[in-house]
Design a protein around this motif. Structure first.
Motif, PDB file in Angstrom:
ATOM      1  N   HIS A 363      27.365   9.805  95.477  1.00 39.99           N
ATOM      2  CA  HIS A 363      26.177   9.270  96.140  1.00 39.99           C
ATOM      3  C   HIS A 363      25.626   8.068  95.379  1.00 39.99           C
ATOM      4  CE1 HIS A 363      25.070  12.080  99.471  1.00 39.99           C
ATOM      5  NE2 HIS A 363      25.999  12.819  98.868  1.00 39.99           N
ATOM      6  N   ALA A 364      25.640   8.132  94.053  1.00 37.71           N
ATOM      7  CA  ALA A 364      25.146   7.006  93.263  1.00 37.71           C
ATOM      8  C   ALA A 364      26.033   5.778  93.460  1.00 37.71           C
ATOM      9  CB  ALA A 364      25.093   7.389  91.781  1.00 37.71           C
ATOM     10  N   TYR A 365      27.355   5.979  93.476  1.00 38.42           N
ATOM     11  CA  TYR A 365      28.272   4.850  93.659  1.00 38.42           C
ATOM     12  C   TYR A 365      28.124   4.229  95.038  1.00 38.42           C
ATOM     13  CZ  TYR A 365      32.615   2.244  94.159  1.00 38.42           C
ATOM     14  OH  TYR A 365      33.543   1.259  94.404  1.00 38.42           O
ATOM     15  N   VAL A 366      28.047   5.075  96.068  1.00 40.14           N
ATOM     16  CA  VAL A 366      27.908   4.561  97.432  1.00 40.14           C
ATOM     17  C   VAL A 366      26.582   3.836  97.592  1.00 40.14           C
ATOM     18  CG1 VAL A 366      27.644   5.256  99.840  1.00 40.14           C
ATOM     19  CG2 VAL A 366      29.444   6.271  98.448  1.00 40.14           C
ATOM     20  N   SER A 367      25.528   4.362  97.003  1.00 43.11           N
ATOM     21  CA  SER A 367      24.210   3.754  97.131  1.00 43.11           C
ATOM     22  C   SER A 367      24.134   2.415  96.419  1.00 43.11           C
ATOM     23  CB  SER A 367      23.149   4.710  96.577  1.00 43.11           C
ATOM     24  OG  SER A 367      21.876   4.110  96.591  1.00 43.11           O
ATOM     25  N   GLN A 368      24.756   2.323  95.249  1.00 49.40           N
ATOM     26  CA  GLN A 368      24.595   1.135  94.416  1.00 49.40           C
ATOM     27  C   GLN A 368      25.723   0.125  94.567  1.00 49.40           C
ATOM     28  OE1 GLN A 368      24.125   2.584  90.404  1.00 49.40           O
ATOM     29  NE2 GLN A 368      22.528   4.039  90.998  1.00 49.40           N
ATOM     30  N   ARG A 369      26.949   0.600  94.841  1.00 47.90           N
ATOM     31  CA  ARG A 369      28.086  -0.304  94.795  1.00 47.90           C
ATOM     32  C   ARG A 369      28.882  -0.396  96.089  1.00 47.90           C
ATOM     33  NH1 ARG A 369      29.756  -1.340  89.635  1.00 47.90           N
ATOM     34  NH2 ARG A 369      30.919  -2.987  90.685  1.00 47.90           N
ATOM     35  N   ALA A 370      28.899   0.637  96.894  1.00 43.39           N
ATOM     36  CA  ALA A 370      29.794   0.661  98.059  1.00 43.39           C
ATOM     37  C   ALA A 370      29.104   1.264  99.276  1.00 43.39           C
ATOM     38  CB  ALA A 370      31.067   1.438  97.726  1.00 43.39           C
ATOM     39  N   ARG A 372      29.390   0.696 102.271  1.00 44.50           N
ATOM     40  CA  ARG A 372      30.217   0.835 103.472  1.00 44.50           C
ATOM     41  C   ARG A 372      30.615   2.284 103.740  1.00 44.50           C
ATOM     42  NH1 ARG A 372      36.300  -1.224 103.420  1.00 44.50           N
ATOM     43  NH2 ARG A 372      35.929  -0.465 105.520  1.00 44.50           N
ATOM     44  N   TYR A 373      30.621   3.121 102.686  1.00 44.27           N
ATOM     45  CA  TYR A 373      31.037   4.509 102.865  1.00 44.27           C
ATOM     46  C   TYR A 373      29.876   5.427 103.244  1.00 44.27           C
ATOM     47  CZ  TYR A 373      35.195   2.749 100.538  1.00 44.27           C
ATOM     48  OH  TYR A 373      36.301   2.015 100.212  1.00 44.27           O
ATOM     49  N   ARG A 374      28.655   4.905 103.256  1.00 40.80           N
ATOM     50  CA  ARG A 374      27.502   5.748 103.567  1.00 40.80           C
ATOM     51  C   ARG A 374      27.604   6.379 104.957  1.00 40.80           C
ATOM     52  NH1 ARG A 374      22.322   2.594 102.552  1.00 40.80           N
ATOM     53  NH2 ARG A 374      23.131   2.725 100.427  1.00 40.80           N
ATOM     54  N   ILE A 444      32.356   4.841 111.891  1.00 40.09           N
ATOM     55  CA  ILE A 444      33.376   3.930 111.362  1.00 40.09           C
ATOM     56  C   ILE A 444      32.942   2.490 111.564  1.00 40.09           C
ATOM     57  CG2 ILE A 444      35.746   3.119 111.669  1.00 40.09           C
ATOM     58  CD1 ILE A 444      36.511   6.005 112.361  1.00 40.09           C
ATOM     59  N   ASN A 445      32.380   2.174 112.733  1.00 40.08           N
ATOM     60  CA  ASN A 445      31.911   0.809 112.993  1.00 40.08           C
ATOM     61  C   ASN A 445      30.782   0.434 112.035  1.00 40.08           C
ATOM     62  OD1 ASN A 445      33.747   0.511 115.070  1.00 40.08           O
ATOM     63  ND2 ASN A 445      32.295   1.099 116.684  1.00 40.08           N
ATOM     64  N   GLN A 446      29.879   1.379 111.780  1.00 38.89           N
ATOM     65  CA  GLN A 446      28.814   1.113 110.818  1.00 38.89           C
ATOM     66  C   GLN A 446      29.401   0.853 109.432  1.00 38.89           C
ATOM     67  OE1 GLN A 446      25.609   4.048 110.903  1.00 38.89           O
ATOM     68  NE2 GLN A 446      26.125   4.510 113.028  1.00 38.89           N
ATOM     69  N   SER A 447      30.439   1.589 109.094  1.00 37.53           N
ATOM     70  CA  SER A 447      31.093   1.384 107.798  1.00 37.53           C
ATOM     71  C   SER A 447      31.700  -0.007 107.705  1.00 37.53           C
ATOM     72  CB  SER A 447      32.177   2.450 107.594  1.00 37.53           C
ATOM     73  OG  SER A 447      32.922   2.190 106.428  1.00 37.53           O
ATOM     74  N   ASP A 448      32.327  -0.469 108.783  1.00 33.11           N
ATOM     75  CA  ASP A 448      32.924  -1.808 108.791  1.00 33.11           C
ATOM     76  C   ASP A 448      31.849  -2.879 108.612  1.00 33.11           C
ATOM     77  OD1 ASP A 448      35.407  -0.712 109.152  1.00 33.11           O
ATOM     78  OD2 ASP A 448      35.423  -0.969 111.328  1.00 33.11           O
ATOM     79  N   LEU A 449      30.705  -2.714 109.299  1.00 30.96           N
ATOM     80  CA  LEU A 449      29.620  -3.684 109.173  1.00 30.96           C
ATOM     81  C   LEU A 449      29.061  -3.676 107.754  1.00 30.96           C
ATOM     82  CD1 LEU A 449      27.655  -5.716 110.366  1.00 30.96           C
ATOM     83  CD2 LEU A 449      26.220  -3.808 111.130  1.00 30.96           C
ATOM     84  N   ALA A 450      28.900  -2.489 107.180  1.00 29.02           N
ATOM     85  CA  ALA A 450      28.404  -2.393 105.811  1.00 29.02           C
ATOM     86  C   ALA A 450      29.368  -3.059 104.834  1.00 29.02           C
ATOM     87  CB  ALA A 450      28.193  -0.926 105.430  1.00 29.02           C
TER      88      ALA A 450
END
Length: 686
Positions: A363-370, A372-374, A444-450
């Motif tokens: 969660h910390a990595y997705v929030s701060q660095r990536a 797109r995976y949220r 998945i589309n939201q992930s691509d936009l992120a």
């Protein structure tokens, strides 16, 4: 008729992987332990084994794996193993001279240890003292080699007590190069191989590894390896019983991952990593009673003893069998599954803590660095995926990307099934499955936009760093910045639509019909010019290599855009060409040369498209002077100049690097804030 056996042939057919270069030495040490165990009860001493490392003092230095600040080691030529066991009694000698002897089969011995000696060493010398049937001390000395097999020596030294010295001489180079070099590494590998003897009831004899004046007692390694908290378990797989020795090892570079050791004959035969094979089972673990530890399991069984191969490097057990396995004959996969089930119970508390920490790490990595995976994080967690809390960012990125690919692939397959079912007649749960599928596609589309927005943030961070001076006060070359904004010496046919980052300059440039970077006019399909020299837009230096973009596909051509990039903080003395004049001259040549679209269709000469010229350069005194001469006005933040040239019908904008980064960041700030992305180095002038 009697059958004869070729020793040379048996050695040749004996397998010894180079990765097990110390196995012959370990076999000699295990023989010494067994000789001590065979002593009558009530022996005066607990038993002692001394291993001496022999090196070639005349040979060249061995420069491998000595560690920083240590003296290079001489090559190892052999080892000697001395014990105070029962010695080479008549029964032991007869067994030694019998290939594939089953004399100690009850101890898991296969009678091939001495063949491994000759696999890795040229010759073996043995000097032994023993008691005969009458209790008298006797001695024997013999040599063992492929060429001469067993050669007995009639001269025997004075005898004082039972014991044996086995000298392994002539360490073959192919094995010598793969073996550990230092005495510490040798001691640790021997300890790991023989750890079972240290943990058994009664413990192991005193064992010492010596190398010149350096000496290591293996019992001292217990504190380095093993936590005091360990247990024993018994499991059954089919009709076979297995014993598990569960250890909590102290974390170290060598003990970094949880492992399963498959044992036979009180030796380690195979070891495999258990990393990730149970949710939460990654590297170091914790529990409420102790600090960090790494789990290890030593697995023993009569079944394993009977199925170990002669070279003791593998088992004659199928890895897996399709369908149902034979009753009482489990596969390695079935045994492993049973072991993991027991491990899950033993480490229940520690695994729960590890899973919580792993979830926090993701969660910390997705929030701060990536970010797109949220959108797909929920699906990943529903699959029971866990990670090592200490995982590195790039490894975590690879794992998350792999999960995203699997989710996309599964969604594609589900979509095909759902749409096919719609044509053939939907089932009762069809609406529910369709809604679930559409929800996955939306995520998945939201992930691509992120990912797209996150990529923009990363590009701006890189650009902000490129325009800064290094520790020696030097600035990046303009070609580095050019390559970040758009690939050099390429046009639109050679990279994808999203392969350039011209949006940094102007968002409209992200959508173009034709784009050429660092190419001659003659090579561009949107012109009919033969020019390769004037203006000198293509050269080895980016200063003479502007970027050309033609906007739109409809006729007449909507606009022409020229972007030229200078080196950050370029010294005035080297500014021999006026970039404003260069851009205007470039536009003029395109118009005069006859213009075509990217598809090769001629553009009507009755309409001359407007031009937009962007010059990316720091505002040095010389650059400001040229802006003034061109009647350009400063921008509101004083980080650039702009104006319109009537004669060339061209809009001109000079943008400093700080202004370029700040402007692009402000345009994308709302997206960055939405994803919770820190600006980091992007806003360089705030």
């Amino acid at each position: 008729m009697a059958l004869t056996t070729s020793l040379a042939g048996r050695v040749r057919n004996t397998s010894l992987p180079k990765s097990h270069a110390l196995l012959p030495l370990q076999e000699a040490i295990v023989n010494a332990i067994q000789a001590i165990d065979a002593r009558p009860e009530g022996a005066a001493t607990p038993g002692h084994i001394e291993v001496q490392v022999h090196r070639d003092l005349q040979d060249e230095l061995d420069l491998g794996q000595t560690g920083p600040g240590r003296t290079p080691l001489k090559p190892i030529t052999g080892f000697s193993v001395q014990d105070d066991g029962v010695g080479f009694t008549r029964e032991n000698m007869l067994s030694f001279e019998t290939l594939d002897s089953d004399f100690k089969s009850n101890l898991g011995c296969r009678g091939v240890g001495r063949l491994l000696w000759l696999k890795a060493f040229d010759r073996v010398s043995i000097h032994s003292t023993f008691k005969d049937e009458s209790g008298s001390l006797k001695g024997r000395r013999f040599r063992f080699s492929i060429e001469r097999e067993v050669e007995h020596d009639s001269e025997i030294d004075a005898l004082t007590q039972p014991g044996t010295v086995v000298s392994l001489d002539g360490f073959k180079k192919s094995f010598q190069q793969q073996a550990p070099k230092g005495v510490d590494a040798i001691a640790r590998e021997v300890f790991e191989h023989c750890i079972w003897y240290f943990l058994r009831a009664g413990g192991a004899p005193t064992m010492v590894i010596k190398d010149d004046d350096e000496s290591i007692a293996l019992v001292d390694l217990m504190d380095d390896f093993v936590d005091s908290d360990f247990s024993r378990s018994r499991i059954e797989v089919g009709e076979r019983a297995f014993e598990m020795l569960n250890l909590r090892l102290k974390p170290s570079t060598r003990n970094a991952l949880p492992r399963l050791y498959w044992c036979a004959g009180s030796r380690v035969v195979l070891d495999e990593s258990l990393n990730g094979k149970l949710p939460g089972l990654h590297g170091k673990l914790k529990n409420s009673r102790s600090g960090d530890f790494v789990y290890a399991c030593y697995l023993t069984s009569d079944y394993l003893d009977g199925r170990v191969r002669s070279d003791r490097t593998a088992f004659d057990i199928a890895d897996r069998v399709a369908g149902q396995a034979f009753a009482g004959d489990p596969t390695l996969e079935e045994i492993r599954a049973a072991v993991l089930l027991e491990v899950g119970d033993i480490l229940q508390e520690s695994l729960r803590l590890a899973k919580e920490q792993g979830k926090e790490r993701v969660h910390a990595y997705v929030s701060q660095r990536a970010p797109r995976y949220r959108p797909i994080l929920r699906q990943i967690e529903e699959r029971g995926v866990t990670v090592d809390p200490a995982i590195k960012d790039h490894e975590l990125e690879m794992q998350l990307h792999g999960h995203l690919q699997r989710i996309e692939s599964e969604a594609l397959a589900r979509g095909q099934e759902i749409f096919a079912e719609a044509d053939a007649g939907a089932s009762e749960d069809y609406p529910e499955r369709l809604a679930d599928y559409l929800s996955t596609v939306s995520e998945i589309n939201q992930s691509d936009l992120a990912a797209y927005v996150s990529r923009r943030r990363t590009v701006l961070d890189l650009l902000a760093r490129l325009i800064r001076a290094d520790q020696e006060g030097r600035y990046s070359r303009e070609d580095a910045i050019h390559s970040l904004i758009v690939p050099m010496r390429k046009d639109s046919s050679e990279f994808a639509m999203d392969g350039s980052n011209l949006w940094i300059v102007d968002e409209r440039l992200a959508f173009h019909d034709y784009l050429a970077s660092d190419k001659t006019l003659r090579s561009m399909p949107i012109t009919m010019s033969d020019s390769t020299t004037e203006p000198d837009i293509v050269a080895t230096r980016l200063v003479d290599a502007p970027v050309l973009a033609a906007e739109g596909q409809r006729l007449p051509l909507t606009s022409i855009v020229v972007v030229e990039i200078k080196r950050p903080m370029r010294k005035d003395a080297t500014e021999d060409k006026n970039p404003i004049t260069q851009c205007l001259d470039y536009v003029k040549r395109i118009r005069e040369g006859g213009v075509k679209t990217a598809a090769g269709r001629p553009i009507p000469p009755t309409h001359e498209p407007p031009a937009f010229c962007y010059i990316i350069a720091d505002l040095t005194e010389k650059m400001i002077e040229r802006c003034d001469v061109s009647n350009l006005r400063p921008t509101h933040d004083n980080l650039g100049y702009f104006g319109f040239n009537d004669r060339h019908r061209a809009y001109i904008e000079v943008i400093s690097f700080d202004g370029l980064v700040n402007s692009a960041t402000e345009r994308n700030r709302a997206f960055f804030d939405k994803l919770g992305l820190p600006i980091l180095a992007a806003l360089v002038n705030e």
